[in-house]
Design an enzyme around this catalytic site. Structure first.
Site, mmCIF file in Angstrom:
data_model
loop_
_atom_site.group_PDB
_atom_site.id
_atom_site.type_symbol
_atom_site.label_atom_id
_atom_site.label_comp_id
_atom_site.label_asym_id
_atom_site.label_seq_id
_atom_site.Cartn_x
_atom_site.Cartn_y
_atom_site.Cartn_z
ATOM 1 N N ARG A 50 0.943 -1.387 0.136
ATOM 2 C CA ARG A 50 -0.200 -0.092 0.242
ATOM 3 C C ARG A 50 0.691 1.312 -0.379
ATOM 4 O O ARG A 50 0.715 2.641 0.619
ATOM 5 C CB ARG A 50 -1.073 -0.052 1.012
ATOM 6 C CG ARG A 50 -1.874 -1.364 1.115
ATOM 7 C CD ARG A 50 -3.199 -0.665 -0.186
ATOM 8 N NE ARG A 50 -4.455 -2.001 0.100
ATOM 9 C CZ ARG A 50 -4.865 -1.599 0.656
ATOM 10 N NH1 ARG A 50 -5.359 -0.776 1.452
ATOM 11 N NH2 ARG A 50 -6.185 -2.388 0.176
ATOM 12 N N ARG A 54 -3.639 6.475 0.533
ATOM 13 C CA ARG A 54 -4.037 7.552 0.184
ATOM 14 C C ARG A 54 -3.178 8.562 1.628
ATOM 15 O O ARG A 54 -2.787 9.735 1.897
ATOM 16 C CB ARG A 54 -5.390 7.517 1.796
ATOM 17 C CG ARG A 54 -6.082 6.984 0.793
ATOM 18 C CD ARG A 54 -7.670 6.977 1.042
ATOM 19 N NE ARG A 54 -7.508 5.629 1.907
ATOM 20 C CZ ARG A 54 -8.001 4.822 2.205
ATOM 21 N NH1 ARG A 54 -9.257 5.273 2.233
ATOM 22 N NH2 ARG A 54 -8.016 3.049 2.571
ATOM 23 N N ARG A 63 -6.193 12.002 -7.885
ATOM 24 C CA ARG A 63 -7.440 10.733 -8.355
ATOM 25 C C ARG A 63 -8.371 11.645 -8.439
ATOM 26 O O ARG A 63 -9.476 11.595 -8.755
ATOM 27 C CB ARG A 63 -7.617 10.545 -7.178
ATOM 28 C CG ARG A 63 -7.377 8.725 -7.059
ATOM 29 C CD ARG A 63 -8.002 7.630 -7.608
ATOM 30 N NE ARG A 63 -8.899 7.638 -7.019
ATOM 31 C CZ ARG A 63 -9.697 6.983 -6.046
ATOM 32 N NH1 ARG A 63 -8.603 7.051 -4.947
ATOM 33 N NH2 ARG A 63 -10.988 6.920 -5.675
ATOM 34 N N ASP A 99 -6.283 -3.250 -8.000
ATOM 35 C CA ASP A 99 -6.867 -4.022 -6.346
ATOM 36 C C ASP A 99 -7.317 -5.782 -6.969
ATOM 37 O O ASP A 99 -7.670 -5.111 -7.433
ATOM 38 C CB ASP A 99 -8.433 -2.721 -6.088
ATOM 39 C CG ASP A 99 -9.154 -3.470 -4.934
ATOM 40 O OD1 ASP A 99 -8.335 -2.454 -3.423
ATOM 41 O OD2 ASP A 99 -9.653 -4.113 -4.488
ATOM 42 N N TYR A 175 -14.524 -11.939 -0.091
ATOM 43 C CA TYR A 175 -15.752 -10.810 -0.151
ATOM 44 C C TYR A 175 -16.847 -10.739 -1.339
ATOM 45 O O TYR A 175 -17.536 -10.582 -1.120
ATOM 46 C CB TYR A 175 -14.465 -10.070 -0.918
ATOM 47 C CG TYR A 175 -14.071 -8.973 -0.022
ATOM 48 C CD1 TYR A 175 -14.579 -8.282 0.443
ATOM 49 C CD2 TYR A 175 -13.165 -9.281 -0.592
ATOM 50 C CE1 TYR A 175 -13.304 -7.461 1.677
ATOM 51 C CE2 TYR A 175 -11.474 -8.184 -0.213
ATOM 52 C CZ TYR A 175 -12.208 -7.551 1.274
ATOM 53 O OH TYR A 175 -11.468 -6.785 2.091
HETATM 54 O O1 CP3 Z 1 0.337 0.343 -3.422
HETATM 55 C C1 CP3 Z 1 -0.426 -0.885 -3.145
HETATM 56 O O2 CP3 Z 1 -0.113 -2.002 -2.102
HETATM 57 C C2 CP3 Z 1 -0.679 -0.930 -4.845
HETATM 58 C C3 CP3 Z 1 -2.201 -1.199 -4.558
HETATM 59 C C4 CP3 Z 1 -3.450 -2.030 -4.151
HETATM 60 C C5 CP3 Z 1 -4.775 -1.963 -3.750
HETATM 61 N N1 CP3 Z 1 -5.260 -2.683 -3.119
HETATM 62 C C6 CP3 Z 1 -4.877 -0.134 -3.754
HETATM 63 C C7 CP3 Z 1 -6.351 0.628 -3.197
HETATM 64 C C8 CP3 Z 1 -3.506 -2.822 -3.525
HETATM 65 C C9 CP3 Z 1 -2.571 -4.038 -3.953
HETATM 66 C C10 CP3 Z 1 -4.960 -3.702 -3.028
HETATM 67 C C11 CP3 Z 1 -4.729 -4.757 -2.649
HETATM 68 C C12 CP3 Z 1 -5.962 -5.573 -1.784
HETATM 69 N N2 CP3 Z 1 -7.565 -4.429 -1.376
HETATM 70 C C13 CP3 Z 1 -5.620 -6.322 -0.843
HETATM 71 C C14 CP3 Z 1 -4.842 -6.910 -0.224
HETATM 72 C C15 CP3 Z 1 -4.242 -6.300 0.398
HETATM 73 C C16 CP3 Z 1 -4.661 -5.710 1.674
HETATM 74 O O3 CP3 Z 1 -3.982 -5.009 2.558
HETATM 75 O O4 CP3 Z 1 -4.240 -6.945 3.389
HETATM 76 C C17 CP3 Z 1 -7.154 -6.083 -0.101
HETATM 77 C C18 CP3 Z 1 -7.924 -7.310 0.789
HETATM 78 C C19 CP3 Z 1 -8.297 -5.325 -0.780
HETATM 79 C C20 CP3 Z 1 -9.718 -4.526 -0.350
HETATM 80 C C21 CP3 Z 1 -9.596 -3.438 -0.233
HETATM 81 N N3 CP3 Z 1 -9.725 -2.077 -1.455
HETATM 82 C C22 CP3 Z 1 -9.771 -2.406 1.181
HETATM 83 C C23 CP3 Z 1 -9.548 -2.945 2.329
HETATM 84 C C24 CP3 Z 1 -9.537 -1.190 0.522
HETATM 85 C C25 CP3 Z 1 -9.841 -0.004 1.535
HETATM 86 C C26 CP3 Z 1 -10.976 0.855 1.524
HETATM 87 C C27 CP3 Z 1 -11.023 1.711 2.417
HETATM 88 O O5 CP3 Z 1 -11.054 3.145 1.856
HETATM 89 O O6 CP3 Z 1 -9.966 2.327 3.288
HETATM 90 C C28 CP3 Z 1 -9.938 -1.236 -0.380
HETATM 91 C C29 CP3 Z 1 -9.958 0.050 -1.506
HETATM 92 C C30 CP3 Z 1 -8.191 0.773 -2.590
HETATM 93 N N4 CP3 Z 1 -7.258 -0.792 -2.185
HETATM 94 C C31 CP3 Z 1 -7.664 1.853 -1.654
HETATM 95 C C32 CP3 Z 1 -5.694 2.010 -2.197
HETATM 96 C C33 CP3 Z 1 -5.290 2.522 -2.475
HETATM 97 C C34 CP3 Z 1 -8.333 2.899 -1.088
HETATM 98 C C35 CP3 Z 1 -9.548 3.914 -2.176
HETATM 99 C C36 CP3 Z 1 -8.992 4.885 -2.037
HETATM 100 O O7 CP3 Z 1 -7.695 5.686 -2.840
HETATM 101 O O8 CP3 Z 1 -9.940 6.087 -2.580
#
Ligand code: CP3
Length: 372
Positions: A50, A54, A63, A99, A175
């Protein structure tokens, strides 16, 4: 279980066309690739799960008001966001900005990524009809993903690796079955235990979809991949081995996927590390709960990735530096005990309110302390 292990002909048929030249992959050198292939590089490589997102003001700027799904299907935006943490922190690997639910959305499943919540599925899959309706993902749905990878490869410093990724079948199934994020995974475990055949059918379909998503990224030029089974730590070892691992193994064994270094990661998976490494990974991610020199006996001969607690990034500088040194000391002992290498990372993703200057500092500190 045989049916689960057989690879799908439709997924392997394209492999004949693929070679290093036709994939456009760059020569594999640099600290990250040197370390994960056991050669050892100039210093311990660093990247952060990650790292894009953000915690970076420049991410919020790019974004703007676009949704997460829009951003992930916009190649220019995906490219820019992927490169931001490389420019800012000097990390040794970029992780492709996407994602785990993107292949589900690309296949036509009605899914949204809700800010502050996570993935939300309109119609949770819980019965035969749901499993039967699970769509196939065809490569033509991933044109924007491949285009984004190509743009990144063209811009990225060749010494910095590009890591592609996907969600593992169990984490995606959770999910899909729960309909959104879940603490206890009760519907998922209930389907798994009461309807193992239906479960295996769904998991097999998800594994096919995940394989197509990873193959698209490898074909377009990622240097390595990581399979996130973030929620596998909720499983018993027996259930993991019988009902989850065969599906993840099939992904790792795919001809194209296995042509690049593969990392397997989950949270709270200390007790599952042996099984997760047997599933076929070259690198095993360890969360912050288990010291790396304890983890090594569970995954002999693998490269370890981890495992600073993401919350430590909020501690004062001396406490933070001491914790970074502790992780590096434990990694050194792990090496003496047979680990093939160490990739410095967090034990889970960067928390959104993390001060990005701290990530830059940790990158520099690890490079300085491990210069060879
Ligand atoms: O920098 C990186 O790691 C690359 C991008 C990345 C994202 N999601 C971007 C993202 C990666 C590798 C993921 C994987 C992901 N997504 C996982 C596995 C990794 C982990 O954390 O265990 C999981 C479980 C998800 C599912 C998911 N998607 C979640 C739990 C969330 C967060 C929700 C929130 O808003 O708190 C997302 C959304 C997400 N994926 C965001 C990002 C940058 C946030 C969305 C935003 O910025 O608007």
């Amino acid at each position: 279980m045989d049916g689960v292990l057989n690879s799908d002909v439709s997924l392997t048929s394209r492999s004949g066309e693929t070679s290093a030249a036709s994939t456009g992959r760059r020569p594999g050198t640099g600290p990250y690739l040197d370390e994960v292939t056991g050669r050892g590089g100039a210093h311990t490589p660093v990247w952060f799960m990650r790292q894009a997102g953000r915690s970076l003001p420049e991410y919020k700027d790019v974004r703007g008001s676009s949704t997460m799904l829009e951003a992930c299907f916009d190649p220019a935006m995906t490219c820019e966001i992927t490169l931001q943490p490389v420019r800012r922190h000097g990390v040794d690997a970029a992780i492709f900005f996407s994602d785990i639910v993107i292949p589900l959305a690309a296949a036509g499943i009605d899914i949204d990524i809700v800010p502050g919540v996570g993935p939300v599925v309109a119609q949770p899959i819980r019965d035969e009809a749901g499993v039967a309706a699970f769509p196939e993902l065809t490569p033509d749905r991933l044109v924007a993903i491949e285009e984004a990878v190509r743009l990144i490869v063209a811009e990225l410093d060749p010494a910095v690796a590009l890591i592609g990724f996907a969600g593992a079948p169990f984490t995606l199934a959770s999910y899909l079955i729960e309909g959104g994020p879940s603490k206890n995974h009760e519907h998922t475990k209930s389907l798994m235990r009461s309807r193992p055949e239906l479960w295996n059918e769904l998991m097999s379909k998800i594994a096919d979809l995940t394989t197509v998503f990873l193959r698209a990224q490898v074909t377009a030029g990622v240097d390595a991949i990581q399979l996130f089974d973030s929620w596998a730590g909720a499983l018993t070892q027996r259930d993991y081995r019988e009902l989850v691992m065969p599906h993840s193994s099939r992904i790792f064994a795919d001809e194209l996927v296995s042509s690049v270094p593969r990392t397997h990661f989950g949270v709270g998976t200390g007790e599952l590390l042996g099984a997760m490494s047997e599933a076929g990974a070259d690198v095993v991610g360890v969360d912050w709960r288990l010291p790396l020199d304890d983890a090594v006996s569970r995954v002999p001969g693998k490269v370890l990735q981890g495992n600073l607690d993401p919350a430590t990034l909020f501690a004062d500088r001396s406490a933070l530096d001491a914790d970074v040194r502790r992780v590096l000391d434990e990694a050194r002992r792990a090496r003496d005990l047979g680990a093939r290498g160490h990739v410095f990372n967090l034990g889970h993703g960067v928390l959104p309110s993390t001060d990005p200057a701290v990530l830059t500092h940790v990158t520099e500190l690890v490079h300085e302390l491990t210069a060879r």
